[in-house]
Design a protein around this motif. Structure first.
Motif, mmCIF file in Angstrom:
data_model
loop_
_atom_site.group_PDB
_atom_site.id
_atom_site.type_symbol
_atom_site.label_atom_id
_atom_site.label_comp_id
_atom_site.label_asym_id
_atom_site.label_seq_id
_atom_site.Cartn_x
_atom_site.Cartn_y
_atom_site.Cartn_z
ATOM 1 N N ALA A 154 -3.341 0.214 6.735
ATOM 2 C CA ALA A 154 -2.351 0.461 5.687
ATOM 3 C C ALA A 154 -2.880 1.467 4.669
ATOM 4 O O ALA A 154 -4.081 1.636 4.494
ATOM 5 N N SER A 155 -1.948 2.109 3.996
ATOM 6 C CA SER A 155 -2.316 3.037 2.933
ATOM 7 C C SER A 155 -2.061 2.383 1.582
ATOM 8 O O SER A 155 -1.394 1.352 1.485
ATOM 9 N N LEU A 156 -2.562 3.007 0.551
ATOM 10 C CA LEU A 156 -2.368 2.524 -0.813
ATOM 11 C C LEU A 156 -0.875 2.489 -1.163
ATOM 12 O O LEU A 156 -0.400 1.569 -1.833
ATOM 13 N N ILE A 157 -0.148 3.453 -0.674
ATOM 14 C CA ILE A 157 1.294 3.526 -0.934
ATOM 15 C C ILE A 157 2.018 2.375 -0.245
ATOM 16 O O ILE A 157 2.942 1.787 -0.813
ATOM 17 N N GLN A 158 1.600 2.018 0.958
ATOM 18 C CA GLN A 158 2.223 0.897 1.660
ATOM 19 C C GLN A 158 1.976 -0.416 0.927
ATOM 20 O O GLN A 158 2.868 -1.262 0.855
ATOM 21 N N VAL A 159 0.794 -0.592 0.384
ATOM 22 C CA VAL A 159 0.482 -1.795 -0.385
ATOM 23 C C VAL A 159 1.367 -1.844 -1.618
ATOM 24 O O VAL A 159 1.977 -2.879 -1.927
#
Length: 78
Positions: free
Chosen positions: A2-7
Motif C-alpha cells: 500500500a501507499s501512503l495515499i491509500q492509507v
C-alpha cells in the motif's frame, strides 16, 4: 504494498481504524502501516486516538499479563 495515499484514503472512507485493520484491509505488513501512520501523524494529517483505562473491568491494566492489550488505539484523519 500500500501507499501512503491509500492509507489516508481508507481512513477517510472508514472514519477511524486500528492499524491492524488497516494492515489486513490493504494486505500490507503491520510494521509498514505503523510507519505510514507515524508519518501521517508527523505531517499533521492523522491523529492517534487511545481509549481510556476506564474500560478495564479490574482496573489493574498495569499488572495485566497481556501488557495493556485491552486498551485499543485508533487512527483517524484530522
Amino acid at each position: 504494498m500500500a501507499s501512503l495515499i491509500q492509507v489516508r484514503d481508507l481512513l477517510a472512507l472508514q472514519g477511524r481504524m486500528e492499524a491492524k485493520q488497516l494492515s489486513h484491509s490493504l494486505d500490507t505488513p503491520q510494521p509498514m502501516i505503523d510507519a505510514m501512520l507515524a508519518r501521517l501523524e508527523a505531517m499533521g494529517k492523522a491523529v492517534r486516538i487511545q481509549e481510556d483505562a476506564d474500560g478495564c473491568l479490574a482496573g489493574s491494566c498495569r499488572r495485566c499479563p497481556q501488557g495493556k492489550a485491552c486498551l485499543r488505539e485508533w487512527w483517524a484523519l484530522r
